[in-house]
Design a protein around this motif. Sequence first.
Motif, PDB file in Angstrom:
ATOM      1  N   GLY A  37       0.806  -1.212   0.000  1.00 51.98           N
ATOM      2  CA  GLY A  37       0.000   0.000   0.000  1.00 51.98           C
ATOM      3  C   GLY A  37       0.836   1.258   0.000  1.00 51.98           C
ATOM      4  O   GLY A  37       2.001   1.255  -0.361  1.00 51.98           O
ATOM      5  N   GLU A  38       0.236   2.352   0.424  1.00 53.13           N
ATOM      6  CA  GLU A  38       0.914   3.640   0.404  1.00 53.13           C
ATOM      7  C   GLU A  38       1.636   3.954   1.710  1.00 53.13           C
ATOM      8  O   GLU A  38       2.534   4.777   1.742  1.00 53.13           O
ATOM      9  N   GLU A  39       1.235   3.307   2.797  1.00 51.70           N
ATOM     10  CA  GLU A  39       1.855   3.555   4.104  1.00 51.70           C
ATOM     11  C   GLU A  39       3.186   2.809   4.210  1.00 51.70           C
ATOM     12  O   GLU A  39       3.292   1.652   3.820  1.00 51.70           O
TER      13      GLU A  39
END
Length: 71
Positions: A35-37
């Motif tokens: 994901g983006e985290e």
Amino acid sequence: MLLQLKDTGELVKILEIQELLDPNNDVVHARQQEGEEEQPPNSFKKENLVFPSGEVLPRCWLDAEYRHGNG
């Protein structure tokens, strides 16, 4: 540098390249790319990692007894 876990195909970002290149280390620290985290660092056995192309890591990164030109 990004490598891939053999069993799941997930990408991991190597945190210390020297740790990867040192044949006396059998574990490297990396972050899974999910994901983006940004994920927390984790330990991964070198034997479970391959390049994203599927190519295995060079033997000289894994085997401290390996000698260029012998074998």
